[in-house]
Design an enzyme around this catalytic site. Structure first.
Site, PDB file in Angstrom:
ATOM      1  N   TYR A  99       0.848  -1.194   0.000  1.00 26.33           N
ATOM      2  CA  TYR A  99       0.000   0.000   0.000  1.00 26.33           C
ATOM      3  C   TYR A  99       0.884   1.246   0.000  1.00 26.33           C
ATOM      4  CZ  TYR A  99      -3.808   3.066   1.768  1.00 26.33           C
ATOM      5  OH  TYR A  99      -4.748   4.051   1.956  1.00 26.33           O
ATOM      6  N   LYS A 117      -1.557  -1.293  -4.046  1.00 23.26           N
ATOM      7  CA  LYS A 117      -2.611  -0.282  -3.875  1.00 23.26           C
ATOM      8  C   LYS A 117      -1.909   1.064  -3.889  1.00 23.26           C
ATOM      9  CE  LYS A 117      -6.429   1.142  -0.844  1.00 23.26           C
ATOM     10  NZ  LYS A 117      -6.218   2.587  -0.961  1.00 23.26           N
TER      11      LYS A 117
END
Length: 309
Positions: free
Chosen positions: A139, A167
């Protein structure tokens, strides 16, 4: 593992943690919220991510929260457990618990506050990768972490054994496009391309989906990716315009909130929509300013999510 090891695609939600009015985890609210997302056609859920207020929970609460999401979802849609923390040991402990309860994968940011170098970021995830068995999503969250994971570092991370997705929640649009171009052949890339300009990027270079904080945009995000998959670009553009209007109204370019802290304005919006988002926990405060509340109500009404009163 690589992008072909999982079938993660489309519009996902990074779910808020629905604390009850007493500030405690509320299983009834969890059930109502998860059923709402499934009914909306959401393709997957992230628990204990940025929208999940993981920093305000004890270790046991994070585990309980993850267990509720996995159990209630019951395999109907994938559930990824956010395991972010300051040390590899902490992340690994949460990842091992996620595997024990039957989660589909885990997600983690680089450690916040410490402003690690790119080499330190790689070393951090490399140690985690060596000690887990579940698919791992990296992320990139510069607003919350204070450090951007560079595309060159992402490419190195994509070669780790368990990394299957990135992400990428960066406000750097040039780097975002570069990441989609270079990473999509290797791992799943989740990025906010729900816009007319994003359609061109998806058509030319590909992208797997988007993990949206809180899911206010689900009425637009779900049909957007369905239209993309069906080749209906006119429909995709139609809903993308509404989604972009909503997001531009909610967020500043760096993903900070226009009306309050991101989770506080998210939960305020969910309350306006009659959705089971629950309340925020300290150090966050609920949105209470009358002017900001009125503007948020007007925004939700302008995109058709809320009737004008």
């Amino acid at each position: 593992m690589d992008r072909h090891s999982v079938d993660w695609h489309g519009y996902w939600v990074a779910a808020p943690t629905p604390f009850g009015d007493d500030g405690l985890i509320d299983p009834d609210l969890h059930r109502a919220m998860i059923e709402m997302y499934i009914a909306q056609g959401v393709k997957g859920l992230v628990v204990n991510g940025s929208s999940g207020e993981w920093w305000a929970q004890t270790l046991q609460e994070r585990k309980t929260n993850a267990e509720l999401f996995v159990t209630i979802s019951g395999g109907r849609i994938p559930v990824i457990v956010g395991c972010s923390g300051f040390t590899p040991d902490y992340v690994v402990a949460l990842a091992q618990h996620a595997q024990h309860i039957g989660a589909d994968g885990v997600l983690a940011t680089a450690p916040a506050y410490v402003h690690p170098t790119q080499q330190e970021i790689f070393a951090f995830f490399s140690e985690i990768d060596q000690r887990i068995d579940l698919p791992l999503s990296i992320y990139n969250w510069p607003l919350g972490i204070g450090t951007e994971i560079e595309v060159s570092t992402m490419l190195r991370l994509a070669e780790l054994d368990h990394v299957v997705s990135i992400k990428n929640s960066t406000g750097n649009l040039v780097a975002l496009r570069q990441a989609v171009v270079e990473l999509s052949p290797i791992v799943r890339v989740f990025a906010n391309l729900i816009s007319p300009a994003g359609i061109d990027v998806i058509q030319n270079y590909g992208s797997d989906g988007f993990i949206d904080g809180g899911g206010l945009g689900a009425p637009f995000g779900v049909p957007f990716f369905e239209a993309i998959d069906a080749g209906d670009i006119d429909r995709a553009r139609e809903v993308a315009i509404k989604y972009s209007t909503l997001m531009t109204g909610l967020w500043n370019p760096d993903f900070s909130g226009r009306f309050a802290a991101p989770v506080a304005q998210l939960k305020a919006a969910m309350q306006m929509l009659g959705q089971p988002g629950g309340v925020v926990r300290s150090p966050l405060l609920p949105l209470s300013d009358p002017s900001s509340t009125a503007q948020l109500h007007e925004l939700l009404s302008s995109v058709g999510l809320l009737s004008v009163e």
